[in-house]
Design a protein around this motif. Structure first.
Motif, PDB file in Angstrom:
ATOM      1  N   ASN A 204      45.177 -15.133 -26.694  1.00  0.00           N
ATOM      2  CA  ASN A 204      44.835 -14.037 -25.807  1.00  0.00           C
ATOM      3  C   ASN A 204      44.082 -12.989 -26.603  1.00  0.00           C
ATOM      4  OD1 ASN A 204      44.986 -12.522 -23.250  1.00  0.00           O
ATOM      5  ND2 ASN A 204      46.239 -11.116 -24.464  1.00  0.00           N
ATOM      6  N   VAL A 205      42.903 -12.603 -26.118  1.00  0.00           N
ATOM      7  CA  VAL A 205      42.070 -11.619 -26.804  1.00  0.00           C
ATOM      8  C   VAL A 205      42.116 -10.315 -26.023  1.00  0.00           C
ATOM      9  CG1 VAL A 205      39.779 -11.086 -27.699  1.00  0.00           C
ATOM     10  CG2 VAL A 205      40.575 -13.468 -27.630  1.00  0.00           C
ATOM     11  N   PRO A 206      42.736  -9.276 -26.569  1.00  0.00           N
ATOM     12  CA  PRO A 206      42.848  -8.007 -25.849  1.00  0.00           C
ATOM     13  C   PRO A 206      41.487  -7.494 -25.384  1.00  0.00           C
ATOM     14  CG  PRO A 206      44.199  -7.966 -27.823  1.00  0.00           C
ATOM     15  CD  PRO A 206      43.377  -9.213 -27.892  1.00  0.00           C
ATOM     16  N   GLY A 207      41.421  -7.110 -24.120  1.00  0.00           N
ATOM     17  CA  GLY A 207      40.209  -6.535 -23.578  1.00  0.00           C
ATOM     18  C   GLY A 207      39.150  -7.528 -23.153  1.00  0.00           C
TER      19      GLY A 207
ATOM     20  N   THR B 283      30.555  -7.455 -24.776  1.00  0.00           N
ATOM     21  CA  THR B 283      31.676  -7.927 -25.578  1.00  0.00           C
ATOM     22  C   THR B 283      31.089  -8.530 -26.852  1.00  0.00           C
ATOM     23  OG1 THR B 283      31.862 -10.278 -24.947  1.00  0.00           O
ATOM     24  CG2 THR B 283      32.757  -8.632 -23.393  1.00  0.00           C
ATOM     25  N   PRO B 284      31.890  -8.706 -27.912  1.00  0.00           N
ATOM     26  CA  PRO B 284      31.340  -9.300 -29.142  1.00  0.00           C
ATOM     27  C   PRO B 284      31.154 -10.804 -29.062  1.00  0.00           C
ATOM     28  CG  PRO B 284      33.646  -8.755 -29.443  1.00  0.00           C
ATOM     29  CD  PRO B 284      33.266  -8.207 -28.101  1.00  0.00           C
ATOM     30  N   PHE B 285      31.558 -11.423 -27.946  1.00  0.00           N
ATOM     31  CA  PHE B 285      31.413 -12.876 -27.805  1.00  0.00           C
ATOM     32  C   PHE B 285      30.149 -13.167 -27.002  1.00  0.00           C
ATOM     33  CE2 PHE B 285      32.338 -17.167 -26.283  1.00  0.00           C
ATOM     34  CZ  PHE B 285      32.895 -17.749 -27.419  1.00  0.00           C
ATOM     35  N   PRO B 286      29.251 -14.021 -27.504  1.00  0.00           N
ATOM     36  CA  PRO B 286      27.951 -14.220 -26.844  1.00  0.00           C
ATOM     37  C   PRO B 286      28.074 -14.912 -25.493  1.00  0.00           C
ATOM     38  CG  PRO B 286      28.252 -15.813 -28.603  1.00  0.00           C
ATOM     39  CD  PRO B 286      29.392 -14.845 -28.721  1.00  0.00           C
ATOM     40  N   THR B 287      27.075 -14.699 -24.663  1.00  0.00           N
ATOM     41  CA  THR B 287      26.986 -15.385 -23.374  1.00  0.00           C
ATOM     42  C   THR B 287      26.552 -16.829 -23.604  1.00  0.00           C
ATOM     43  OG1 THR B 287      26.373 -13.326 -22.279  1.00  0.00           O
ATOM     44  CG2 THR B 287      25.873 -15.376 -21.115  1.00  0.00           C
ATOM     45  N   LEU B 288      27.369 -17.784 -23.156  1.00  0.00           N
ATOM     46  CA  LEU B 288      27.125 -19.199 -23.443  1.00  0.00           C
ATOM     47  C   LEU B 288      26.216 -19.836 -22.383  1.00  0.00           C
ATOM     48  CD1 LEU B 288      30.721 -20.275 -24.578  1.00  0.00           C
ATOM     49  CD2 LEU B 288      28.850 -19.321 -25.946  1.00  0.00           C
TER      50      LEU B 288
ATOM     51  N   VAL C 293      45.463  -8.242 -42.678  1.00  0.00           N
ATOM     52  CA  VAL C 293      44.547  -8.337 -41.538  1.00  0.00           C
ATOM     53  C   VAL C 293      45.198  -7.768 -40.281  1.00  0.00           C
ATOM     54  CG1 VAL C 293      43.305  -9.958 -40.041  1.00  0.00           C
ATOM     55  CG2 VAL C 293      43.372 -10.346 -42.512  1.00  0.00           C
ATOM     56  N   ASP C 294      44.442  -6.959 -39.564  1.00  0.00           N
ATOM     57  CA  ASP C 294      44.869  -6.478 -38.243  1.00  0.00           C
ATOM     58  C   ASP C 294      44.453  -7.551 -37.252  1.00  0.00           C
ATOM     59  OD1 ASP C 294      45.632  -5.051 -36.044  1.00  0.00           O
ATOM     60  OD2 ASP C 294      44.063  -3.529 -36.204  1.00  0.00           O
ATOM     61  N   GLY C 295      45.318  -8.556 -37.072  1.00  0.00           N
ATOM     62  CA  GLY C 295      44.939  -9.782 -36.404  1.00  0.00           C
ATOM     63  C   GLY C 295      45.206  -9.807 -34.918  1.00  0.00           C
ATOM     64  N   GLY C 296      44.992 -11.004 -34.341  1.00  0.00           N
ATOM     65  CA  GLY C 296      45.144 -11.179 -32.912  1.00  0.00           C
ATOM     66  C   GLY C 296      44.037 -10.523 -32.114  1.00  0.00           C
ATOM     67  N   LYS C 297      42.864 -10.323 -32.722  1.00  0.00           N
ATOM     68  CA  LYS C 297      41.764  -9.621 -32.069  1.00  0.00           C
ATOM     69  C   LYS C 297      40.429 -10.251 -32.457  1.00  0.00           C
ATOM     70  CE  LYS C 297      44.189  -5.170 -32.597  1.00  0.00           C
ATOM     71  NZ  LYS C 297      44.110  -3.813 -33.227  1.00  0.00           N
ATOM     72  N   PHE C 298      39.430 -10.034 -31.583  1.00  0.00           N
ATOM     73  CA  PHE C 298      38.047 -10.297 -31.932  1.00  0.00           C
ATOM     74  C   PHE C 298      37.446  -9.020 -32.517  1.00  0.00           C
ATOM     75  CE2 PHE C 298      36.817 -13.831 -28.648  1.00  0.00           C
ATOM     76  CZ  PHE C 298      37.625 -14.723 -29.332  1.00  0.00           C
ATOM     77  N   TYR C 299      36.603  -9.186 -33.522  1.00  0.00           N
ATOM     78  CA  TYR C 299      35.849  -8.071 -34.092  1.00  0.00           C
ATOM     79  C   TYR C 299      34.381  -8.441 -34.086  1.00  0.00           C
ATOM     80  CZ  TYR C 299      40.273  -6.128 -35.763  1.00  0.00           C
ATOM     81  OH  TYR C 299      41.546  -5.610 -35.829  1.00  0.00           O
TER      82      TYR C 299
END
Length: 498
Positions: free
Chosen positions: A95-98, A422-427, A408-414
């Motif tokens: 689960n990626v917050p936000g 969002t930091p994840f690209p449009t596929l 590491v402040d983990g459990g997140k995307f940076y």
């Protein structure tokens, strides 16, 4: 007739079995690196960075996959991956917050065997570290000269990384953090020029051969993996004579107060310095340091590399030596065909080895002082290059990287946001994050986070002073020195942004 010192060196040089020292003898600048101005790293704690380079170009598109519904979710992924698709139910939930629900490749959670001779919990691979908050993912990272949009990429006058999509050049740029052209120093090497290292062991060590990443530093080491014990790494001999018998001769040879060797002698001077470093390091490695649980490390190349790193970290705790940087490598990611099988096997090896390393370091109480991170040449095209079981993919660009450790402040995307906010690209092939929009589009995502920014965040945690960022990462202040961008990469929780 008595041998001259030069004749002795020539003979000894042919017999010295120092396979563990960096082989960049031709780069003489590293010999006098200790003469450069350096600054003590802060805070004063023995911190370690461990790079794992995934050579060949890891397919990030199947490493981290959206599972949520709606825009840019699993349906978008499934529509473009063809015969490279990973079934929805096989993905390991995170689960990626936000942002929403994502999945990791199923090989990142496969259970290895339980260690037989130590009290260790069942190893669940690195997937479990996400929920433990010890793993973060930095998304859409790649080589950049400056921030780049699709419109700017299409503009032939806009600066782009040198020889984009070339293995050799993109490997070099990840290890040098310089994308304007070629360079002969690595960002690990530059860090070691600017941060004081105490003791006789160099700051930089590669367990994967001579690498650009460690070049430029103060006499880096190249050591064998854990199949060789630390106490046997430096076997110096001369014509069959035991090391102990010729030790005084070697020390006299390299003693800076001894009679100078006549010039020209640059190569001889370099050989002297390397021999001296071997002698100093050999003294430190005399003890047979072993990890707490040897059996937990898999008998794979990357497993044995990380086991050796764990030994060296344990050794460094007992010595007056401070910050250390290690380089490991797992190859085989150039999956132009039969990708699903090859990629699954490689990520399985990575998962086993990294989790064994994390558990070992954590159980010794050093978890907060060691950060492991990945890099790779580039991502692979989202569109496959053929159909059926032989399908593979080709060279692409922006990719996703793991950062793992107790700090590491983990459990997140940076990462820096893409056009979809969002930091994840449009596929979407030919969409807003692709380099192309026409019929030739293959799904090569334009990175929004540069290698320089990713590496600088790691370097700040390691202890590199802010005043040296520009030296270690050329063009950083010119093109990426933005507090808002820096703040989105605070995956180690303690770095200060400009």
């Amino acid at each position: 007739m008595k041998e001259s010192r030069r004749e002795f060196l020539k003979k000894a040089g042919g017999a010295i079995g120092v396979t563990t020292l960096a082989s960049q003898t031709g780069y003489f600048g590293m010999i006098d690196a200790f003469a450069k101005i350096r600054i003590k790293a802060s805070p004063q704690i023995k911190r370690s960075l461990v790079m794992i380079f995934l050579a060949g170009g890891n397919d990030g598109n199947n490493t981290v996959v959206p599972k949520h519904s709606g825009d840019n979710g699993f349906s978008t992924y499934a529509a473009g991956r063809g015969d490279l698709i990973i079934p929805y139910n096989n993905l390991l939930d995170i689960n990626v917050p936000g942002i929403g629900q994502f999945g990791l490749h199923p090989s990142l959670g496969v259970l290895p065997r339980i260690p037989s001779n130590c009290n260790s919990s069942v190893n669940n691979g690195i997937h479990e570290l996400w929920d433990l908050g010890k793993m973060a993912i930095v998304t859409n990272v790649g080589t950049l000269v400056k921030p780049t949009t699709q419109t700017q990429y299409i503009d032939p006058a806009y600066p782009k990384p040198y020889q984009l999509f070339s293995h050799a050049d993109q490997i070099e740029q990840h290890q040098s953090a310089f994308s304007n052209g070629t360079d002969y120093k690595g960002w690990g090497g530059r860090i070691s020029e600017k941060v004081i290292n105490e003791g006789n062991l160099p700051m930089l060590t590669s367990i994967a051969g001579s690498q650009l990443f460690i070049t430029g530093g103060a006499n880096p080491l190249v050591v064998s993996d854990a199949t060789t014990g630390l106490n046997t790494l430096f076997m110096l001999d001369h014509s069959g004579t035991p090391y102990s018998s010729i030790d005084p001769a070697f020390r006299g040879l390299v003693n800076p107060t001894a009679t100078p060797i006549p010039t020209p002698a640059k190569f001889v001077t370099a050989a002297n310095a390397i021999t001296n470093n071997a002698l100093l390091a050999q003294a430190e490695f005399n003890g047979n340091y072993e990890v707490n649980c040897p059996d937990r490390f898999p008998q794979t190349g990357i497993g044995q590399q990380l086991k050796q790193v764990a030994r060296l970290i344990k050794l460094s705790q007992s010595l007056p030596s401070s910050h250390k940087i290690y380089f490991c490598q797992l190859g085989g990611f150039d999956t132009h065909n039969s990708q699903l099988i090859q990629h699954s096997s490689l990520l399985y090896q990575l998962s086993q080895a990294v989790r064994a390393f994390y558990d070992e370091i954590d159980e010794t109480g050093l978890g907060n002082t060691v950060t492991t991170f990945t890099m790779s040449d580039f991502n692979r095209t989202f569109s496959p290059n053929s159909n059926g079981s032989s399908a593979g993919s080709d060279h692409a660009w922006g990719n996703h990287q793991f950062v793992i450790g107790g700090a590491v402040d983990g459990g997140k995307f940076y990462g820096i946001n893409t056009p979809n906010r969002t930091p994840f690209p449009t596929l979407t092939v030919g969409g807003e994050c692709d380099i192309e929009t026409g019929p030739g589009a293959r799904g090569r995502w334009i990175p929004t986070t540069s290698v320089q920014e990713y590496a600088a965040a790691l370097a700040r945690w390691f202890g590199l002073p802010a005043s040296e960022i520009d030296y270690v990462f050329p063009n950083y202040s010119i093109n990426f020195n933005d507090p808002a961008r820096c703040g989105k990469l605070n995956f180690l929780g303690t770095q200060s942004c400009p």
